[in-house]
Write a protein that holds these residues in place. Structure first.
Motif, PDB file in Angstrom:
ATOM      1  N   ALA A   1       0.615   6.119   6.984  1.00 42.45           N
ATOM      2  CA  ALA A   1      -0.070   6.780   6.157  1.00 42.45           C
ATOM      3  C   ALA A   1      -0.186   8.481   6.128  1.00 42.45           C
ATOM      4  O   ALA A   1      -0.317   9.127   5.093  1.00 42.45           O
ATOM      5  N   VAL A   2      -0.319   8.815   7.437  1.00 38.69           N
ATOM      6  CA  VAL A   2      -0.632  10.360   7.587  1.00 38.69           C
ATOM      7  C   VAL A   2       0.650  10.998   7.278  1.00 38.69           C
ATOM      8  O   VAL A   2       0.677  12.270   6.581  1.00 38.69           O
ATOM      9  N   LEU A   3       1.994  10.420   7.496  1.00 39.17           N
ATOM     10  CA  LEU A   3       3.164  11.037   7.238  1.00 39.17           C
ATOM     11  C   LEU A   3       3.423  11.118   5.651  1.00 39.17           C
ATOM     12  O   LEU A   3       3.910  12.069   4.983  1.00 39.17           O
TER      13      LEU A   3
ATOM     14  N   GLY B   1      -1.481 -10.001  -0.248  1.00 37.51           N
ATOM     15  CA  GLY B   1      -2.476  -9.701  -1.146  1.00 37.51           C
ATOM     16  C   GLY B   1      -3.870  -9.843  -0.736  1.00 37.51           C
ATOM     17  O   GLY B   1      -4.754 -10.132  -1.376  1.00 37.51           O
ATOM     18  N   VAL B   2      -3.995  -9.919   0.559  1.00 39.91           N
ATOM     19  CA  VAL B   2      -5.190 -10.173   1.463  1.00 39.91           C
ATOM     20  C   VAL B   2      -5.996  -8.607   1.800  1.00 39.91           C
ATOM     21  O   VAL B   2      -5.117  -7.797   2.362  1.00 39.91           O
ATOM     22  N   GLU B   3      -6.920  -8.265   1.444  1.00 39.94           N
ATOM     23  CA  GLU B   3      -7.704  -7.115   1.705  1.00 39.94           C
ATOM     24  C   GLU B   3      -8.315  -7.298   3.038  1.00 39.94           C
ATOM     25  O   GLU B   3      -9.225  -8.246   3.422  1.00 39.94           O
ATOM     26  N   THR B   4      -7.885  -6.456   4.046  1.00 39.82           N
ATOM     27  CA  THR B   4      -8.486  -6.233   5.411  1.00 39.82           C
ATOM     28  C   THR B   4      -9.020  -5.090   5.735  1.00 39.82           C
ATOM     29  O   THR B   4      -8.958  -4.113   4.918  1.00 39.82           O
TER      30      THR B   4
ATOM     31  N   ARG C   1      -8.243  -1.640   4.126  1.00 35.92           N
ATOM     32  CA  ARG C   1      -9.066  -0.630   3.439  1.00 35.92           C
ATOM     33  C   ARG C   1      -8.950   0.664   4.074  1.00 35.92           C
ATOM     34  O   ARG C   1      -9.353   1.527   3.528  1.00 35.92           O
ATOM     35  N   LEU C   2      -8.839   0.689   5.580  1.00 31.53           N
ATOM     36  CA  LEU C   2      -8.789   2.128   6.170  1.00 31.53           C
ATOM     37  C   LEU C   2      -7.628   2.858   5.788  1.00 31.53           C
ATOM     38  O   LEU C   2      -7.739   3.995   5.393  1.00 31.53           O
ATOM     39  N   LEU C   3      -6.494   2.316   5.592  1.00 27.73           N
ATOM     40  CA  LEU C   3      -5.276   2.611   5.008  1.00 27.73           C
ATOM     41  C   LEU C   3      -5.489   3.544   3.681  1.00 27.73           C
ATOM     42  O   LEU C   3      -5.122   4.540   3.207  1.00 27.73           O
ATOM     43  N   ARG C   4      -6.062   2.547   2.620  1.00 32.03           N
ATOM     44  CA  ARG C   4      -6.550   3.089   1.461  1.00 32.03           C
ATOM     45  C   ARG C   4      -7.187   4.300   1.364  1.00 32.03           C
ATOM     46  O   ARG C   4      -7.260   5.413   0.641  1.00 32.03           O
TER      47      ARG C   4
ATOM     48  N   ILE D   1       0.943  -1.366   0.023  1.00 34.23           N
ATOM     49  CA  ILE D   1      -0.011  -0.076   0.078  1.00 34.23           C
ATOM     50  C   ILE D   1       0.746   1.202  -0.063  1.00 34.23           C
ATOM     51  O   ILE D   1       0.500   2.153  -0.598  1.00 34.23           O
ATOM     52  N   PHE D   2       2.126   1.238   0.551  1.00 31.86           N
ATOM     53  CA  PHE D   2       3.019   2.189   0.676  1.00 31.86           C
ATOM     54  C   PHE D   2       3.924   2.351  -0.200  1.00 31.86           C
ATOM     55  O   PHE D   2       4.483   3.512  -0.615  1.00 31.86           O
ATOM     56  N   THR D   3       4.322   1.206  -0.765  1.00 29.58           N
ATOM     57  CA  THR D   3       5.528   1.214  -1.865  1.00 29.58           C
ATOM     58  C   THR D   3       4.929   0.613  -3.205  1.00 29.58           C
ATOM     59  O   THR D   3       3.788   0.163  -3.490  1.00 29.58           O
ATOM     60  N   SER D   4       6.018   0.612  -4.302  1.00 31.11           N
ATOM     61  CA  SER D   4       5.248   0.058  -5.425  1.00 31.11           C
ATOM     62  C   SER D   4       5.429  -1.540  -5.450  1.00 31.11           C
ATOM     63  O   SER D   4       5.474  -2.161  -6.481  1.00 31.11           O
ATOM     64  N   LEU D   5       6.012  -2.085  -4.430  1.00 32.86           N
ATOM     65  CA  LEU D   5       6.017  -3.592  -4.375  1.00 32.86           C
ATOM     66  C   LEU D   5       4.839  -4.312  -4.722  1.00 32.86           C
ATOM     67  O   LEU D   5       3.801  -3.855  -4.253  1.00 32.86           O
TER      68      LEU D   5
END
Length: 212
Positions: free
Chosen positions: A103-105, A69-72, A76-79, A53-57
């Motif tokens: 995420a805030v940073l 690869g699991v949506e949790t 979802r909150l981070l997105r 979610i934070f990188t291009s990995l």
């Protein structure tokens, strides 16, 4: 001659009718308002890697032992938080979750305006991320006018509300039974925006230091 014209008219009508139906459908789609986002998230969140979610990995590239690869609920909150384009107003009692802090940073690094309201007694608790966020230049105010500032809500771009029982802590995310409601309903977003503004103004340091 009239029969020929009748045939031509019928032929044109046969061509025009499907075009008219297609144009009408296009017009209705444009006039129809976009679907309003409304959803509910429940915690504790399933443990899973959120590095992608934070990188291009890609979800499988990280070498950590957590599932990939699991949506949790956490991912979802981070997105939702990271979807902010112009502003994030966060009003939360406790903030110690490092992924949410990250995420805030990330928003701050992108130039998104971030404001945080928190509880005055909690900001100095061991593990609190408030000091980290302040060091990054994020403006934080603490409610000095109540026993506890116990709200837990966030406003993304002034249009999306995230609110519920969840404190932004590791325990709340991974262990507690918690909930979040996510909505773009203007009638619900507006009063929370007004409440944030009221508390933000009330706890302005300059105002608090001003002689009464």
């Amino acid at each position: 001659m009239s029969a020929m014209w009748t045939v031509k008219v019928l032929g044109l009508a046969a061509v025009a009718l499907p075009l008219g139906v297609e144009l009408l459908g296009l017009l209705l789609r444009r006039l129809r308002p976009a679907k309003t986002l409304n959803e509910v998230l429940f915690f504790p969140s399933e443990l899973a890697c959120v590095e992608h979610i934070f990188t291009s990995l890609s979800p499988g590239s990280c070498l950590c032992p957590l599932p990939h690869g699991v949506e949790t609920s956490l991912s979802r909150l981070l997105r939702l938080v990271l979807s902010a384009v112009s502003s994030l107003d966060l009003c939360v009692f406790a903030f110690s979750n490092q992924n949410l802090s990250r995420a805030v940073l990330a928003l701050r690094a992108r130039g998104v305006a971030v404001r945080i309201l928190s509880d005055r007694d909690y900001v100095a608790v061991s593990g609190s991320q408030i000091g980290v966020l302040r060091k990054a230049g994020i403006c934080v105010r603490c409610d000095a006018n109540s026993v506890h500032m116990h709200h837990k809500f966030a406003l993304v771009d002034g249009r999306l509300l995230i609110t519920g029982s969840l404190n932004w802590t590791l325990t709340a995310v991974q262990s507690n039974t918690e909930n979040l409601v996510v909505t773009e309903e203007a009638e619900l977003v507006r009063p929370f925006a007004e409440e944030f503004h009221r508390l933000w103004e009330r706890n302005d340091p300059a105002r608090c230091l001003r002689p009464k």
